[in-house]
Design a protein around this motif. Sequence first.
Motif, PDB file in Angstrom:
ATOM      1  N   UNK A  57       0.831  -1.209   0.000  1.00 45.73           N
ATOM      2  CA  UNK A  57       0.000   0.000   0.000  1.00 45.73           C
ATOM      3  C   UNK A  57       0.863   1.255   0.000  1.00 45.73           C
ATOM      4  N   UNK A  58       1.563   1.459  -1.085  1.00 41.89           N
ATOM      5  CA  UNK A  58       2.383   2.663  -1.222  1.00 41.89           C
ATOM      6  C   UNK A  58       1.470   3.885  -1.206  1.00 41.89           C
ATOM      7  N   UNK A  59       1.814   4.966  -0.627  1.00 41.41           N
ATOM      8  CA  UNK A  59       3.120   5.355  -0.102  1.00 41.41           C
ATOM      9  C   UNK A  59       3.245   5.189   1.411  1.00 41.41           C
ATOM     10  N   UNK A  60       2.533   4.246   2.022  1.00 42.97           N
ATOM     11  CA  UNK A  60       2.639   4.071   3.466  1.00 42.97           C
ATOM     12  C   UNK A  60       4.081   3.811   3.871  1.00 42.97           C
ATOM     13  N   UNK A  61       4.464   4.361   5.017  1.00 40.13           N
ATOM     14  CA  UNK A  61       5.778   4.077   5.583  1.00 40.13           C
ATOM     15  C   UNK A  61       5.791   2.629   6.045  1.00 40.13           C
ATOM     16  N   UNK A  62       6.823   1.918   5.659  1.00 39.80           N
ATOM     17  CA  UNK A  62       6.955   0.529   6.080  1.00 39.80           C
ATOM     18  C   UNK A  62       7.622   0.482   7.448  1.00 39.80           C
ATOM     19  N   UNK A  63       7.014  -0.271   8.335  1.00 43.07           N
ATOM     20  CA  UNK A  63       7.634  -0.564   9.619  1.00 43.07           C
ATOM     21  C   UNK A  63       8.280  -1.939   9.486  1.00 43.07           C
ATOM     22  N   UNK A  64       8.985  -2.368  10.500  1.00 41.26           N
ATOM     23  CA  UNK A  64       9.539  -3.720  10.455  1.00 41.26           C
ATOM     24  C   UNK A  64       8.411  -4.727  10.668  1.00 41.26           C
ATOM     25  N   UNK A  65       8.637  -5.949  10.219  1.00 41.98           N
ATOM     26  CA  UNK A  65       7.660  -7.006  10.468  1.00 41.98           C
ATOM     27  C   UNK A  65       7.483  -7.182  11.975  1.00 41.98           C
ATOM     28  N   UNK A  66       8.566  -7.041  12.710  1.00 40.96           N
ATOM     29  CA  UNK A  66       8.496  -7.167  14.165  1.00 40.96           C
ATOM     30  C   UNK A  66       7.580  -6.097  14.757  1.00 40.96           C
ATOM     31  N   UNK A  67       7.656  -4.875  14.255  1.00 42.70           N
ATOM     32  CA  UNK A  67       6.779  -3.803  14.726  1.00 42.70           C
ATOM     33  C   UNK A  67       5.322  -4.188  14.511  1.00 42.70           C
ATOM     34  N   UNK A  68       4.987  -4.677  13.322  1.00 40.44           N
ATOM     35  CA  UNK A  68       3.604  -5.071  13.042  1.00 40.44           C
ATOM     36  C   UNK A  68       3.161  -6.236  13.913  1.00 40.44           C
ATOM     37  N   UNK A  69       4.066  -7.163  14.187  1.00 40.33           N
ATOM     38  CA  UNK A  69       3.756  -8.286  15.058  1.00 40.33           C
ATOM     39  C   UNK A  69       3.449  -7.776  16.476  1.00 40.33           C
ATOM     40  N   UNK A  70       4.268  -6.864  16.994  1.00 40.20           N
ATOM     41  CA  UNK A  70       4.041  -6.314  18.332  1.00 40.20           C
ATOM     42  C   UNK A  70       2.740  -5.507  18.371  1.00 40.20           C
ATOM     43  N   UNK A  71       2.481  -4.723  17.319  1.00 42.18           N
ATOM     44  CA  UNK A  71       1.211  -3.988  17.266  1.00 42.18           C
ATOM     45  C   UNK A  71       0.035  -4.960  17.345  1.00 42.18           C
ATOM     46  N   UNK A  72       0.105  -6.025  16.563  1.00 36.70           N
ATOM     47  CA  UNK A  72      -0.996  -6.995  16.506  1.00 36.70           C
ATOM     48  C   UNK A  72      -1.207  -7.694  17.839  1.00 36.70           C
ATOM     49  N   UNK A  73      -0.136  -7.869  18.603  1.00 36.48           N
ATOM     50  CA  UNK A  73      -0.271  -8.550  19.888  1.00 36.48           C
ATOM     51  C   UNK A  73      -0.530  -7.576  21.037  1.00 36.48           C
ATOM     52  N   UNK A  74       0.283  -6.562  21.190  1.00 36.66           N
ATOM     53  CA  UNK A  74       0.199  -5.670  22.343  1.00 36.66           C
ATOM     54  C   UNK A  74      -0.894  -4.617  22.225  1.00 36.66           C
ATOM     55  N   UNK A  75      -1.235  -4.230  21.003  1.00 39.77           N
ATOM     56  CA  UNK A  75      -2.237  -3.187  20.788  1.00 39.77           C
ATOM     57  C   UNK A  75      -3.473  -3.733  20.076  1.00 39.77           C
ATOM     58  N   UNK A  76      -3.711  -5.015  20.190  1.00 39.82           N
ATOM     59  CA  UNK A  76      -4.799  -5.670  19.456  1.00 39.82           C
ATOM     60  C   UNK A  76      -6.162  -5.072  19.770  1.00 39.82           C
ATOM     61  N   UNK A  77      -6.354  -4.579  20.993  1.00 38.88           N
ATOM     62  CA  UNK A  77      -7.649  -4.024  21.376  1.00 38.88           C
ATOM     63  C   UNK A  77      -7.957  -2.704  20.682  1.00 38.88           C
TER      64      UNK A  77
END
Length: 178
Positions: free
Chosen positions: A33-53
């Motif tokens: 989904x350009x031009x979104x800034x890419x974060x690391x895969x690890x960042x997205x994994x942590x978002x999905x787990x720690x900020x899932x709510x």
Amino acid sequence: MPKDSFTSKQDDLLLRKPEATDGAAIWELVRACKPLDENSMYCNLVQAEHFRDTCVVAELDGDVVGWISGHMIPNKDAYFVWQVAVGPDARGLGLGRKMLTHLVEREECSDAKELKTTITEDNDASWGLFRSFARSIGGELTDEPHYEKEVHFDGHHDTEHLVTISLPEMEEELASAA
């Protein structure tokens, strides 16, 4: 697109809280989904787990086709949207607005009186999404420069405007208070 196709896609769409196992699919979606800034895969994994709510994944036929990352701003009655991604297979379904509405209606975001995000001046898709969302909920949208190109980004990124949308009380909440 024929109306029947639109309807069937709508019916198969699932909005849900992300899981840590969604991290890689979210990362791939953001990259697509350009031009979104890419974060690391690890960042997205942590978002999905720690900020899932306070994040949402949209699935269509078992594939992750939409994602919003966000969080409640500490010590404020405001929900901050970090990133919105809608994949090509889900465009034209109003998915961005559906995901935003889904999030602000969650119990975990019920204290939010405002939605905030930052958008660069030239990001027409984001401006369109947030203006449409504000209209749909009857909220007021304001903006002002916030993270500035020279001051915050050392000239490497365009100025991000802080967009604030007032979140009117939901009708159900008003009815239950009466």
